[in-house]
Design a protein around this motif. Structure first.
Motif, short mmCIF file in Angstrom:
data_model
loop_
_atom_site.label_atom_id
_atom_site.label_comp_id
_atom_site.label_asym_id
_atom_site.label_seq_id
_atom_site.Cartn_x
_atom_site.Cartn_y
_atom_site.Cartn_z
N ILE A 44 40.07 -5.16 9.15
CA ILE A 44 40.77 -3.92 9.02
C ILE A 44 42.17 -4.10 9.01
O ILE A 44 43.01 -3.56 8.19
CB ILE A 44 40.25 -3.04 9.89
N CYS A 45 42.73 -4.91 10.05
CA CYS A 45 44.02 -4.90 10.21
C CYS A 45 44.83 -6.37 9.35
O CYS A 45 45.99 -6.54 9.44
CB CYS A 45 44.55 -5.14 11.62
N LYS A 46 43.93 -6.70 8.51
CA LYS A 46 44.65 -7.81 7.50
C LYS A 46 44.80 -8.88 8.09
O LYS A 46 45.86 -9.62 7.60
CB LYS A 46 45.57 -7.19 6.61
N GLU A 71 36.75 -4.17 4.22
CA GLU A 71 37.08 -2.81 3.95
C GLU A 71 36.05 -2.37 3.16
O GLU A 71 35.46 -1.17 3.03
CB GLU A 71 38.56 -2.58 3.57
N ASN A 72 35.98 -2.92 1.95
CA ASN A 72 34.71 -2.24 1.07
C ASN A 72 33.43 -2.32 1.69
O ASN A 72 32.66 -1.40 1.50
CB ASN A 72 34.87 -3.07 -0.23
N LEU A 115 32.65 -1.65 4.93
CA LEU A 115 32.56 -0.81 5.89
C LEU A 115 32.57 0.45 5.05
O LEU A 115 31.72 1.44 5.40
CB LEU A 115 33.92 -0.59 6.54
N LEU A 116 33.12 0.74 3.89
CA LEU A 116 33.14 1.87 3.14
C LEU A 116 31.87 2.31 2.47
O LEU A 116 31.21 3.28 2.41
CB LEU A 116 34.27 1.82 2.09
N ILE A 174 37.33 6.29 5.44
CA ILE A 174 38.80 5.82 5.15
C ILE A 174 39.76 6.07 6.29
O ILE A 174 40.68 5.51 6.63
CB ILE A 174 39.22 6.07 3.66
N ILE A 208 39.63 4.01 8.89
CA ILE A 208 40.02 2.74 8.98
C ILE A 208 41.71 2.74 9.08
O ILE A 208 42.29 1.76 9.53
CB ILE A 208 39.61 2.21 7.35
N GLU A 209 42.24 3.84 8.52
CA GLU A 209 43.80 3.95 8.43
C GLU A 209 44.26 4.37 10.02
O GLU A 209 45.24 3.89 10.47
CB GLU A 209 44.34 5.23 7.56
N ARG A 241 44.38 0.90 11.62
CA ARG A 241 45.61 0.11 11.23
C ARG A 241 47.06 0.85 11.76
O ARG A 241 47.84 -0.02 12.40
CB ARG A 241 45.78 0.36 9.42
#
Length: 239
Positions: free
Chosen positions: A151-153, A216-217, A219-220, A226, A229-230, A233
């Motif tokens: 999630i945190c890239k 991310e996809n 998890l969605l 979302i 997720i944000e 982050r």
């Protein structure tokens, strides 16, 4: 780039208790430290260390263990912490001859996704710091860590390095963990259950990238909001 895992923090009887912050993500931004911790079983936490542990300002504790793994009352199941049991059951039928950990991790991601989504929502909405654990802090804990770092890239290579270190951290308890599993009636346990092979995590990341085009996809698709997720982050990535 040389990717290394964070060293375990020093608490008596905890071997795999680590901060997941401090890593740099693919955008060159650093993850904040002192917010999210991963661990082996906190059942092992020495009571004499509880006061020091409280100084970490942890509010929420997530425990992924199933009933058969619990041997005594959790030391953090009290008025000071919010204790959450989110047991993640392993698959009943495994091909013990091949790709055991890969099979288990795919099962977790596809059949036990709801438990990890609940855990991620707790991480996203925690008012204080948070810690999550299973028994060795390797598999269920490793999957949640992979999802948070994704999630945190954070780069796949860093996720793999973080995962792989659990095997080395837990090396001294190998005999003890084998004996516990035998006492639970589990026989013919393959050796790879107790180690952390980098290839297992590499394959899982490749699976998520191929089937879902990334974490991310994934998890969605499993129902995560979302906004959560944000929030993760915003909580973890330094500006």
């Amino acid at each position: 780039m040389n990717y290394k895992a964070n060293e375990p923090l020093s608490y008596p009887k905890l071997l795999n208790f680590r901060d997941i912050g401090g890593y740099e993500n693919k955008d060159g931004k650093k993850l904040r430290q002192g917010l999210i911790y991963r661990s082996d079983s906190l059942e092992n936490l020495d009571e004499s260390s509880l006061d020091d542990f409280k100084k970490l300002d942890i509010g929420d504790v997530i425990d992924f263990r199933v009933d058969e793994e619990i041997y005594k009352k959790h030391p953090l199941e009290n008025d000071f912490f919010n204790y959450h049991r989110l047991p993640v059951m392993p698959p009943e039928n495994l091909n013990l001859q091949k790709d055991v950990m890969y099979q288990i991790y795919i099962f977790f991601l596809e059949e036990r996704a709801s438990q990890f989504i609940l855990a991620l929502d707790l991480v996203a909405n925690a008012k204080k710091n948070i810690v999550y654990h299973c028994t060795a802090g390797k598999d269920r804990t490793g999957i949640l860590t992979m999802l948070i770092l994704g999630i945190c890239k954070v780069a796949d290579e860093q996720i793999v390095a973080d995962y792989e270190s659990s095997g080395e951290n837990n090396k001294s308890t190998l005999k003890y963990r084998k004996e516990r599993m035998r006492k639970r009636g589990l026989k013919n346990i393959p050796e790879e259950i107790f180690i952390s092979k980098s290839d297992d995590m590499k394959r899982i990341l490749a699976y998520l990238n191929k089937k879902y085009q990334g974490i991310e996809n994934y998890l969605l698709s499993k129902g995560m909001d979302i906004d959560s997720i944000e929030k993760i982050r915003a909580k973890m990535i330094e500006e």
